[in-house]
Design a protein around this motif. Structure first.
Motif, PDB file in Angstrom:
ATOM      1  N   PRO A 145       0.834  -1.203   0.000  1.00 56.48           N
ATOM      2  CA  PRO A 145       0.000   0.000   0.000  1.00 56.48           C
ATOM      3  C   PRO A 145       0.867   1.251   0.000  1.00 56.48           C
ATOM      4  CG  PRO A 145      -0.640  -1.533   1.730  1.00 56.48           C
ATOM      5  CD  PRO A 145       0.703  -1.970   1.228  1.00 56.48           C
ATOM      6  N   PRO A 146       0.283   2.373  -0.377  1.00 55.98           N
ATOM      7  CA  PRO A 146       1.001   3.646  -0.244  1.00 55.98           C
ATOM      8  C   PRO A 146       1.401   3.907   1.201  1.00 55.98           C
ATOM      9  CG  PRO A 146      -0.954   3.892  -1.616  1.00 55.98           C
ATOM     10  CD  PRO A 146      -1.022   2.528  -1.017  1.00 55.98           C
ATOM     11  N   LYS A 147       2.391   4.740   1.370  1.00 56.12           N
ATOM     12  CA  LYS A 147       2.901   4.992   2.721  1.00 56.12           C
ATOM     13  C   LYS A 147       1.832   5.590   3.631  1.00 56.12           C
ATOM     14  CE  LYS A 147       7.711   5.660   1.309  1.00 56.12           C
ATOM     15  NZ  LYS A 147       8.862   6.604   1.271  1.00 56.12           N
ATOM     16  N   LYS A 207      -7.719  10.781   4.893  1.00 54.35           N
ATOM     17  CA  LYS A 207      -7.708  11.539   3.645  1.00 54.35           C
ATOM     18  C   LYS A 207      -6.432  11.286   2.862  1.00 54.35           C
ATOM     19  CE  LYS A 207      -8.370  15.769   4.897  1.00 54.35           C
ATOM     20  NZ  LYS A 207      -8.336  15.586   6.348  1.00 54.35           N
ATOM     21  N   ASP A 208      -5.302  11.232   3.582  1.00 53.28           N
ATOM     22  CA  ASP A 208      -4.033  11.011   2.897  1.00 53.28           C
ATOM     23  C   ASP A 208      -3.999   9.645   2.238  1.00 53.28           C
ATOM     24  OD1 ASP A 208      -3.306  13.491   3.747  1.00 53.28           O
ATOM     25  OD2 ASP A 208      -2.064  12.781   5.413  1.00 53.28           O
ATOM     26  N   CYS A 209      -4.547   8.630   2.924  1.00 57.21           N
ATOM     27  CA  CYS A 209      -4.558   7.285   2.356  1.00 57.21           C
ATOM     28  C   CYS A 209      -5.426   7.231   1.108  1.00 57.21           C
ATOM     29  CB  CYS A 209      -5.031   6.293   3.402  1.00 57.21           C
ATOM     30  SG  CYS A 209      -5.130   4.577   2.803  1.00 57.21           S
ATOM     31  N   LEU A 210      -6.639   7.788   1.209  1.00 56.79           N
ATOM     32  CA  LEU A 210      -7.533   7.793   0.049  1.00 56.79           C
ATOM     33  C   LEU A 210      -6.939   8.621  -1.098  1.00 56.79           C
ATOM     34  CD1 LEU A 210     -10.926   8.234   1.924  1.00 56.79           C
ATOM     35  CD2 LEU A 210     -10.273   6.252   0.554  1.00 56.79           C
ATOM     36  N   PRO A 243      -0.112  15.703   1.390  1.00 58.95           N
ATOM     37  CA  PRO A 243      -0.318  14.367   0.871  1.00 58.95           C
ATOM     38  C   PRO A 243       0.738  14.002  -0.144  1.00 58.95           C
ATOM     39  CG  PRO A 243      -2.340  15.651   0.809  1.00 58.95           C
ATOM     40  CD  PRO A 243      -1.260  16.582   1.137  1.00 58.95           C
ATOM     41  N   GLN A 244       1.193  12.766  -0.102  1.00 60.92           N
ATOM     42  CA  GLN A 244       2.202  12.269  -1.012  1.00 60.92           C
ATOM     43  C   GLN A 244       1.546  11.362  -2.028  1.00 60.92           C
ATOM     44  OE1 GLN A 244       5.477  10.508   1.073  1.00 60.92           O
ATOM     45  NE2 GLN A 244       5.609  12.169   2.566  1.00 60.92           N
ATOM     46  N   SER A 245       1.648  11.705  -3.289  1.00 60.15           N
ATOM     47  CA  SER A 245       1.053  10.904  -4.338  1.00 60.15           C
ATOM     48  C   SER A 245       2.066   9.917  -4.861  1.00 60.15           C
ATOM     49  CB  SER A 245       0.551  11.817  -5.463  1.00 60.15           C
ATOM     50  OG  SER A 245       0.076  11.038  -6.531  1.00 60.15           O
TER      51      SER A 245
END
Length: 948
Positions: A145-147, A207-210, A243-245
């Protein structure tokens, strides 16, 4: 007065009532639907398509994916976000909808996912989107998963939809042809999903995860969710980091349109109400009312029912859910009276996801055993996973608090029905917990109003309706998007049937609103979109709806009955005509052999009562009553008020009829037993003259003296009832509104007073008849002209006094015995008016004692009349037999004639079957008793059929 034949049709009435009750029960009971689909088992055929997990459209999407074996998942190669991105591109997907649901394995969470999927698919179907593969569902494993996301990310289910071919050809090119529905597990975005190491290096922000997930997919989604208020509150918090994409195009940043149909947390600064972005590229639209509005509407409804501060309110909720805690806090803030709060843990029954079917059946059998009999082994032991013993102790504690509150109650408060716990709120988000709580409380608090939140179709199921009937429910939505009498129903709900709960309706609305607000959406459902967007006005949109659970429907409550015109009169006209026709037939046949004019009088009185009832209905329509007008849903007072009105008219009519009948009887008795009109004082007679007793009786049964005596007795009974109610509590009145309450109070007082006046008038007349029988039980004397009028020869006049005494009592008690039957009908109507068939009426101890005492007085007088008549006949027979023995020892033809006449008189006296001397089965008192028992039994049978 000529003798009338006794009524021998007592068996016909009881049989008729029994058959009517059974017929009504058969009509009320809904047939059970049985499926004849054969069961079959086979190994599933593996597919290697995009959607390759067997799953029908009504299945739980997460359970279908979870049940797929790990080998199968590994065998299909890498399925991650990159693969899903290719699916999005290859399928030319223009719109992505993410539905956020809880991922728990409990039965209620699995059912919630089924319902959410059904509602989402129903909304898509409403806008002509059909599943690409209705037999299968797809899945991905996020892999790494993303960080910004928890590292233990569960598989995600997805399914694709496309415009049906007929609709697609008529749409603009920019209208989305393909939609991807992604099922997101809400639990992943909770703070507990992040491990300590991850939380230390990266803030746990959903929010960052989504943002990271959909940046990688390079789509801007519509989110239907989150699944609870806690996650919505965390979404509303401002991110502390940028947020990191992780997408291949760093310059792409997804924007989110969030539609929240589940979260009901009270509005705060971090939970904005509507669309303006609450953080950068996030737009929130709340599509369900908040808890503070739920509490406000419920408190307003309690005030409509005369429950207001400083009266006492009890709340029972879950202390392990934010939903329940927030609701209770809202009530504590808005309720300015005494409030008792009790809590329990969610999942009271202790059922775990892996419980076997055998354990479920065992639990059901034991609960049924406990319901049928209170055997010690049927009561739950205070141990194990189940927590129902806690519920029982909560009930016991509430009973103690109720007793303490009632002991401190003043007389004024008792008269105002403001004592004890007036209402109990069951505030939780688990329907099965609510149902168990209701089962534990209902019988212990029969006069208490119960309320809760969230409308469920199961509340109308016959198995649950016995406990949920008359439950007040505050809900964000109905089971349909609009009510059936709204002309926009077809546009908003379409062909979709009513849902299983109100949250499905909220999801159904949210998805439609999301589609209609999509920038490129131009579908053929433009009219529906106009109506959907009109509903977003705050005054109509976020205000909770109120319902009262009836027998077959959840009845909408409000400030006014919606759409009331004169149409209900026309709609119910056939019913009223049928009632009037039935009343005419009954009035024509009930009173036996009467003159045509008297029958017309009787019929006119009954029709007058029916006409007054219709006038009353018109009055209700003009005044826009807060009470709904429903006959057998069990939520309306008007059927009960109609019965009270009929009882009032019937009591008045029967009271008048009694004195008309007695006046006619008086004239006939005077002409038959008092031909000369001569009155001789009793003090100048060596032996009492029977007709003197008769004249005393006739003078005392006049209506002036009877009413003058009956009024104090009725007032005394009324006072006794009030004293009993002050001690045990006044009966509850399930009325909404001020003038409705006053109308019920006035009509009840008048109808009860009229029935008591009728009852004690009959009691006085019966008592006077008993006194006449007692006076005639000794040795009496009749004038010779009376003897001649009855064909007694000169030889037997000395021995015929007793025969004329018996004949007099028979003639007097014939109309008196008939009027004994009269008070039963108004009293039965008043009893029926408090049946739960019509509304949430009850029978408190004071009312039961009052009814019992009243009926006991009536039946005692009837029994005493027959007892004194039989004693009089026995005394007369003893004297006649004594004279016969004297005559048998004397020779001569004259003595033989006397002996023959004595034997004939003894035969007549022995076999007379008129009035009080009728057989026991034909006695009016016995008929009244059997009729009352049959009517009450039939009513209880009908109630049983409606509740079980």
């Amino acid at each position: 007065m000529p003798p009338q034949q006794s009524n021998t049709s007592i068996g016909d009435w009881t049989k008729f009532l029994a058959m009517l009750s059974l017929a009504l029960g058969a009509w009320w009971v809904e047939p059970v639907l049985h499926s004849n689909r054969p069961s079959a088992r086979m190994e599933t055929i593996e597919h290697h398509f995009i959607q390759d997990v067997d799953a029908r459209l009504w299945q739980d999407p997460l359970a279908a994916v979870t049940q797929t074996s790990n080998d199968k998942i590994r065998g299909h190669g890498k399925r991650d976000l990159s693969w899903l991105k290719k699916v999005v591109i290859a399928g030319n997907t223009q719109l992505v909808i993410g539905a956020m649901v809880h991922g728990g394995a409990s039965p209620e969470q699995m059912e919630n996912r089924r319902r959410t999927r059904y509602a989402v698919l129903a909304a898509l179907n409403k806008h002509r989107y059909v599943p690409s593969d209705p037999e299968h569902i797809g899945y991905i494993k996020v892999g790494t998963p993303p960080k910004a996301c928890p590292q233990s990310f569960p598989p995600m289910a997805f399914e694709r939809f496309e415009l049906d071919k007929q609709t697609a050809g008529n749409q603009r090119p920019e209208t989305p042809r393909n939609i991807l529905l992604l099922w997101l597990t809400n639990d992943v975005f909770e703070a507990e999903s992040y491990d300590e190491k991850q939380r230390a290096s990266y803030p746990a922000d959903p929010k960052d995860c989504l943002q990271a997930i959909f940046d990688q997919l390079e789509v801007s989604p519509i989110l239907i969710g989150p699944a609870d208020s806690a996650t919505l509150r965390r979404l509303g918090q401002k991110s502390s980091t940028k947020p990191q994409s992780t997408s291949q195009k760093p310059d792409f940043r997804a924007s989110f349109r969030v539609y929240s149909p589940f979260a009901t947390a009270a509005l705060t600064e971090d939970l904005p109400t509507f669309k303006p972005p609450f953080q950068d590229n996030w737009h929130l639209t709340r599509t369900i009312a908040s808890n503070d509005l739920f509490a406000k509407e419920l408190i307003a409804e309690l005030k409509q029912r005369k429950i207001a501060p400083p009266q006492t309110l009890a709340l029972i909720g879950q202390w392990d859910t934010e939903y329940s805690r927030d609701l209770i806090e809202q009530f504590k803030t808005q309720w300015h009276g005494k409030l008792l709060a009790h809590n329990y843990l969610r999942g009271v029954d202790g059922r775990l996801p892996n419980d076997s079917v055998q354990k479920e059946q065992k639990t059901k059998d034991s609960s049924q055993t406990g319901a049928q009999g209170n055997a010690p082994d049927a009561i739950e032991r205070p141990e194990g996973d189940q927590q129902m013993d806690y519920l029982r102790r909560i009930v016991e504690e509430l009973q103690q608090q109720e007793a303490e509150l009632f002991s401190q109650c003043s007389v004024e408060q008792r008269i105002q029905r403001a004592c004890g716990i007036r209402a109990i709120g069951i505030l939780g988000n688990d329907y099965y917990d609510k149902l168990l709580t209701l089962q534990a409380l209902r019988k212990k608090f029969p006069d208490t109003l119960f309320f809760t939140t969230d409308l469920e179709a199961a509340m109308l199921h016959p198995q649950d309706n016995a406990d949920t009937r008359n439950l007040i429910v505050a809900s964000g939505y109905d089971l349909t998007l609009t009510s059936t009498d709204n002309p926009d129903h077809a546009l908003l709900q379409g062909e979709i049937p009513p849902f299983r709960n109100s949250y499905q309706t909220a999801v159904f609305y949210s998805v439609q609103l999301a589609l209609c607000e999509s920038p490129d959406y131009h579908n053929s459902q433009a009219d529906a979109c106009d109506k959907i967007e009109q509903m977003t006005q705050y005054s109509k949109f976020l205000k909770p709806l109120l319902f009262e659970i009836g027998r077959t429907a959840a009845i909408t409550l409000g400030d006014k009955v919606p759409g009331v015109t004169t149409l209900p009169i026309l709609r119910h006209a056939p019913l009223f005509l049928a009632i009037i026709g039935f009343i005419l037939l009954v009035s024509w046949s009930f009173f036996g052999d009467r003159t045509l004019w008297l029958k017309l009088q009787i019929a006119a009185a009954f029709v007058a009562a029916a006409v007054m009832s219709i006038v009353f209905l018109i009055y209700w329509i003009k005044n826009q009553s807060l009470e709904p007008l429903l006959w057998f849903e069990g939520v309306s007072i008007w059927p009960s008020e109609l019965l009270r009105l009929i009882s009032l008219f019937l009591s008045t009519y029967l009271l008048v009829k009694i004195f008309f009948d007695l006046r006619q009887c008086k004239a006939e008795l005077t002409a038959t037993f008092y031909p000369s009109g001569r009155y001789v004082p009793r003090s100048r007679l060596r032996r009492p003259l029977s007709y003197v007793f008769l004249i005393d009786y006739v003078e005392n049964v006049c209506w002036q003296k009877t009413i003058k005596t009956a009024i104090p007795q009725a007032l005394g009974m009324f006072f006794l009832s009030v004293v009993l109610m002050l001690e045990f509590g006044f009966p509850k009145v399930p009325v909404r509104g001020d003038w409705e309450f006053e109308f019920d109070l006035i009509l009840t007082a008048f109808s009860v007073s009229a029935s008591l006046l009728l009852l004690f008038s009959v009691v006085r007349i019966t008592f006077l008849t008993t006194v006449l029988a007692k006076n005639l039980s000794g040795k009496t004397r009749w004038p010779s002209e009376v003897m001649e009028a009855h064909g007694v020869s000169s030889f037997g006049r000395h021995y015929s006094d007793d025969w004329l005494d018996v004949l007099l009592i028979a003639r007097v008690t014939e109309p008196v015995g008939r009027i004994i039957f009269y008070p039963i009908w108004p009293l039965l109507l008043l009893y029926t008016a408090r049946s739960p068939l019509f509304d949430n009426w009850g029978f408190p101890p004071a009312l039961i004692i009052g009814i019992t005492v009243t009926l006991a007085i009536a039946f005692y007088n009837a029994w005493h009349l027959r007892h004194m008549a039989e004693e009089m006949r026995s005394g007369g027979l003893r004297r006649l037999n004594k004279n016969l023995l004297k005559m048998l020892g004397k020779p001569g033809e004259a003595h033989d004639q006397i002996i023959a006449q004595l034997r004939m008189i003894i035969e007549r006296v022995t076999h007379i079957r008129e009035g009080a001397f009728a057989p026991l089965s034909e006695q009016p008192a016995v008929q009244a008793l059997l009729t009352a028992v049959s009517a009450v039994s039939g009513l209880k049978l009908a109630e049983y059929f409606t509740f079980f």
